[in-house]
Design a protein around this motif. Structure first.
Motif, PDB file in Angstrom:
ATOM      1  N   PHE A  97       0.833  -1.201   0.000  1.00 41.03           N
ATOM      2  CA  PHE A  97       0.000   0.000   0.000  1.00 41.03           C
ATOM      3  C   PHE A  97       0.871   1.256   0.000  1.00 41.03           C
ATOM      4  CE2 PHE A  97      -2.115   3.273   2.678  1.00 41.03           C
ATOM      5  CZ  PHE A  97      -3.120   3.631   1.784  1.00 41.03           C
ATOM      6  N   LEU A  98       1.891   1.279   0.843  1.00 41.91           N
ATOM      7  CA  LEU A  98       2.762   2.451   0.921  1.00 41.91           C
ATOM      8  C   LEU A  98       3.521   2.687  -0.379  1.00 41.91           C
ATOM      9  CD1 LEU A  98       4.055   2.117   4.564  1.00 41.91           C
ATOM     10  CD2 LEU A  98       2.461   3.830   3.664  1.00 41.91           C
ATOM     11  N   GLU A  99       3.881   1.625  -1.072  1.00 39.64           N
ATOM     12  CA  GLU A  99       4.524   1.802  -2.381  1.00 39.64           C
ATOM     13  C   GLU A  99       3.584   2.514  -3.347  1.00 39.64           C
ATOM     14  OE1 GLU A  99       6.667  -1.152  -4.499  1.00 39.64           O
ATOM     15  OE2 GLU A  99       7.506  -1.985  -2.655  1.00 39.64           O
ATOM     16  N   VAL A 100       2.325   2.124  -3.346  1.00 41.42           N
ATOM     17  CA  VAL A 100       1.342   2.790  -4.207  1.00 41.42           C
ATOM     18  C   VAL A 100       1.174   4.239  -3.777  1.00 41.42           C
ATOM     19  CG1 VAL A 100      -1.080   2.833  -4.931  1.00 41.42           C
ATOM     20  CG2 VAL A 100       0.127   0.654  -4.776  1.00 41.42           C
ATOM     21  N   LYS A 101       1.084   4.482  -2.459  1.00 43.81           N
ATOM     22  CA  LYS A 101       0.896   5.835  -1.947  1.00 43.81           C
ATOM     23  C   LYS A 101       2.111   6.730  -2.207  1.00 43.81           C
ATOM     24  CE  LYS A 101      -2.140   7.310   0.177  1.00 43.81           C
ATOM     25  NZ  LYS A 101      -3.317   8.062  -0.285  1.00 43.81           N
ATOM     26  N   SER A 102       3.272   6.137  -2.416  1.00 45.24           N
ATOM     27  CA  SER A 102       4.473   6.943  -2.657  1.00 45.24           C
ATOM     28  C   SER A 102       4.459   7.571  -4.048  1.00 45.24           C
ATOM     29  CB  SER A 102       5.731   6.093  -2.491  1.00 45.24           C
ATOM     30  OG  SER A 102       5.877   5.192  -3.567  1.00 45.24           O
ATOM     31  N   ARG A 103       3.612   7.069  -4.906  1.00 44.05           N
ATOM     32  CA  ARG A 103       3.514   7.628  -6.258  1.00 44.05           C
ATOM     33  C   ARG A 103       2.778   8.960  -6.227  1.00 44.05           C
ATOM     34  NH1 ARG A 103       1.463   1.865  -8.041  1.00 44.05           N
ATOM     35  NH2 ARG A 103       3.447   0.783  -7.924  1.00 44.05           N
ATOM     36  N   THR A 104       2.966   9.735  -7.270  1.00 44.50           N
ATOM     37  CA  THR A 104       2.254  11.005  -7.360  1.00 44.50           C
ATOM     38  C   THR A 104       1.006  10.821  -8.210  1.00 44.50           C
ATOM     39  OG1 THR A 104       3.567  11.659  -9.266  1.00 44.50           O
ATOM     40  CG2 THR A 104       4.351  12.376  -7.106  1.00 44.50           C
ATOM     41  N   GLY A 105       0.091  11.720  -8.053  1.00 47.62           N
ATOM     42  CA  GLY A 105      -1.132  11.681  -8.848  1.00 47.62           C
ATOM     43  C   GLY A 105      -2.359  11.537  -7.995  1.00 47.62           C
ATOM     44  N   GLU A 106      -3.470  11.898  -8.590  1.00 47.68           N
ATOM     45  CA  GLU A 106      -4.740  11.912  -7.879  1.00 47.68           C
ATOM     46  C   GLU A 106      -5.161  10.533  -7.397  1.00 47.68           C
ATOM     47  OE1 GLU A 106      -9.322  13.019  -8.896  1.00 47.68           O
ATOM     48  OE2 GLU A 106      -7.768  14.320  -9.729  1.00 47.68           O
ATOM     49  N   SER A 107      -4.955   9.508  -8.226  1.00 49.00           N
ATOM     50  CA  SER A 107      -5.398   8.170  -7.822  1.00 49.00           C
ATOM     51  C   SER A 107      -4.604   7.668  -6.620  1.00 49.00           C
ATOM     52  CB  SER A 107      -5.307   7.184  -8.979  1.00 49.00           C
ATOM     53  OG  SER A 107      -3.975   7.046  -9.423  1.00 49.00           O
ATOM     54  N   ALA A 108      -3.304   7.921  -6.570  1.00 51.42           N
ATOM     55  CA  ALA A 108      -2.499   7.512  -5.412  1.00 51.42           C
ATOM     56  C   ALA A 108      -2.859   8.342  -4.195  1.00 51.42           C
ATOM     57  CB  ALA A 108      -1.008   7.648  -5.722  1.00 51.42           C
ATOM     58  N   ASP A 109      -3.065   9.626  -4.384  1.00 48.13           N
ATOM     59  CA  ASP A 109      -3.392  10.507  -3.262  1.00 48.13           C
ATOM     60  C   ASP A 109      -4.733  10.158  -2.627  1.00 48.13           C
ATOM     61  OD1 ASP A 109      -1.026  11.884  -3.558  1.00 48.13           O
ATOM     62  OD2 ASP A 109      -1.928  13.554  -4.659  1.00 48.13           O
ATOM     63  N   SER A 110      -5.706   9.759  -3.434  1.00 46.58           N
ATOM     64  CA  SER A 110      -7.045   9.502  -2.912  1.00 46.58           C
ATOM     65  C   SER A 110      -7.253   8.064  -2.431  1.00 46.58           C
ATOM     66  CB  SER A 110      -8.098   9.844  -3.973  1.00 46.58           C
ATOM     67  OG  SER A 110      -7.968   8.984  -5.087  1.00 46.58           O
ATOM     68  N   LEU A 111      -6.350   7.158  -2.756  1.00 49.15           N
ATOM     69  CA  LEU A 111      -6.494   5.754  -2.378  1.00 49.15           C
ATOM     70  C   LEU A 111      -6.420   5.580  -0.862  1.00 49.15           C
ATOM     71  CD1 LEU A 111      -6.661   2.796  -3.446  1.00 49.15           C
ATOM     72  CD2 LEU A 111      -4.159   2.759  -3.272  1.00 49.15           C
ATOM     73  N   THR A 112      -7.377   4.855  -0.320  1.00 48.71           N
ATOM     74  CA  THR A 112      -7.358   4.542   1.114  1.00 48.71           C
ATOM     75  C   THR A 112      -6.877   3.108   1.287  1.00 48.71           C
ATOM     76  OG1 THR A 112      -9.610   3.654   1.180  1.00 48.71           O
ATOM     77  CG2 THR A 112      -9.345   6.058   1.529  1.00 48.71           C
ATOM     78  N   TYR A 113      -6.470   2.797   2.498  1.00 48.77           N
ATOM     79  CA  TYR A 113      -5.996   1.448   2.782  1.00 48.77           C
ATOM     80  C   TYR A 113      -7.107   0.422   2.568  1.00 48.77           C
ATOM     81  CZ  TYR A 113      -3.462  -2.291   5.175  1.00 48.77           C
ATOM     82  OH  TYR A 113      -2.823  -3.471   5.475  1.00 48.77           O
ATOM     83  N   THR A 114      -8.319   0.762   2.969  1.00 54.19           N
ATOM     84  CA  THR A 114      -9.459  -0.133   2.787  1.00 54.19           C
ATOM     85  C   THR A 114      -9.712  -0.392   1.303  1.00 54.19           C
ATOM     86  OG1 THR A 114     -10.441   0.709   4.828  1.00 54.19           O
ATOM     87  CG2 THR A 114     -11.912  -0.466   3.328  1.00 54.19           C
ATOM     88  N   GLN A 115      -9.667   0.647   0.484  1.00 53.86           N
ATOM     89  CA  GLN A 115      -9.841   0.479  -0.958  1.00 53.86           C
ATOM     90  C   GLN A 115      -8.749  -0.426  -1.525  1.00 53.86           C
ATOM     91  OE1 GLN A 115      -9.660   4.605  -2.007  1.00 53.86           O
ATOM     92  NE2 GLN A 115     -11.881   4.784  -2.265  1.00 53.86           N
ATOM     93  N   PHE A 116      -7.522  -0.204  -1.070  1.00 52.92           N
ATOM     94  CA  PHE A 116      -6.401  -1.030  -1.534  1.00 52.92           C
ATOM     95  C   PHE A 116      -6.624  -2.496  -1.202  1.00 52.92           C
ATOM     96  CE2 PHE A 116      -2.360  -3.109  -0.555  1.00 52.92           C
ATOM     97  CZ  PHE A 116      -1.728  -3.019  -1.791  1.00 52.92           C
ATOM     98  N   LEU A 117      -7.032  -2.760   0.047  1.00 54.23           N
ATOM     99  CA  LEU A 117      -7.272  -4.154   0.459  1.00 54.23           C
ATOM    100  C   LEU A 117      -8.401  -4.782  -0.346  1.00 54.23           C
ATOM    101  CD1 LEU A 117      -6.884  -3.899   4.333  1.00 54.23           C
ATOM    102  CD2 LEU A 117      -5.269  -4.847   2.677  1.00 54.23           C
ATOM    103  N   ASN A 118      -9.475  -4.019  -0.606  1.00 52.21           N
ATOM    104  CA  ASN A 118     -10.585  -4.536  -1.403  1.00 52.21           C
ATOM    105  C   ASN A 118     -10.136  -4.860  -2.824  1.00 52.21           C
ATOM    106  OD1 ASN A 118     -12.400  -4.402   0.703  1.00 52.21           O
ATOM    107  ND2 ASN A 118     -13.098  -2.348   0.156  1.00 52.21           N
ATOM    108  N   TYR A 119      -9.280  -4.019  -3.384  1.00 50.45           N
ATOM    109  CA  TYR A 119      -8.761  -4.250  -4.737  1.00 50.45           C
ATOM    110  C   TYR A 119      -7.878  -5.493  -4.761  1.00 50.45           C
ATOM    111  CZ  TYR A 119      -6.091  -3.653  -9.010  1.00 50.45           C
ATOM    112  OH  TYR A 119      -5.492  -3.871 -10.213  1.00 50.45           O
ATOM    113  N   ARG A 120      -7.068  -5.681  -3.723  1.00 51.01           N
ATOM    114  CA  ARG A 120      -6.153  -6.843  -3.654  1.00 51.01           C
ATOM    115  C   ARG A 120      -6.928  -8.156  -3.561  1.00 51.01           C
ATOM    116  NH1 ARG A 120      -1.290  -8.183  -3.459  1.00 51.01           N
ATOM    117  NH2 ARG A 120      -1.273  -9.001  -1.370  1.00 51.01           N
ATOM    118  N   LYS A 121      -8.123  -8.125  -2.967  1.00 48.77           N
ATOM    119  CA  LYS A 121      -8.917  -9.348  -2.804  1.00 48.77           C
ATOM    120  C   LYS A 121      -9.479  -9.843  -4.128  1.00 48.77           C
ATOM    121  CE  LYS A 121     -10.338  -8.459   1.926  1.00 48.77           C
ATOM    122  NZ  LYS A 121     -11.460  -8.101   2.799  1.00 48.77           N
ATOM    123  N   LYS A 122      -9.597  -8.935  -5.085  1.00 49.15           N
ATOM    124  CA  LYS A 122     -10.202  -9.298  -6.375  1.00 49.15           C
ATOM    125  C   LYS A 122      -9.328 -10.204  -7.187  1.00 49.15           C
ATOM    126  CE  LYS A 122     -12.911  -5.138  -6.704  1.00 49.15           C
ATOM    127  NZ  LYS A 122     -13.209  -3.966  -7.455  1.00 49.15           N
TER     128      LYS A 122
END
Length: 122
Positions: A97-122
């Protein structure tokens, strides 16, 4: 929970000066320039470890271990096992998650940990 997680991730918004102040608060004022001159922001702290610190000019091994430990503590991640093979898939959701958050841009800035976990489950 979301507010607590958001507060925990506040360091991602830190400027170079914020990081330098944090390093100074750890008892290492001699390294503040190492962080500011290398433009280490909160997002870039994610990559700071004992392998990276000498590139910043920090070569005292005990200081490197202590700073790396405090960075991991700030990020809420554990020290990687020395015996872990690089061929193994990443195991720690927070690290990923932190690797994704380290990126720049709106999608990285707005991503929450819960959203990340939900995406990983797919």
């Amino acid at each position: 929970m979301a507010t607590r997680q958001h507060a925990k991730m506040a360091f991602l918004q830190w400027s170079c000066q914020d990081v330098a102040r944090w390093i100074e608060s750890l008892g290492y004022p001699q390294y503040t320039a190492c962080f500011t001159e290398n433009f280490i922001t909160g997002k870039k702290l994610i990559y700071i470890n004992c392998c990276y610190l000498p590139r910043l000019g920090i070569t005292d091994f005990e200081h490197m271990k202590a700073i790396s430990a405090r960075v991991r503590e700030l990020l809420g991640i554990s020290e990687p096992l020395w015996s872990r093979s690089i061929a193994d898939p990443p195991q720690d959701d927070m690290n990923m998650f932190l690797e994704v958050k380290s990126r720049t841009g709106e999608s990285a800035d707005s991503l929450t940990y819960t959203q990340f976990l939900n995406y990983r489950k797919k």
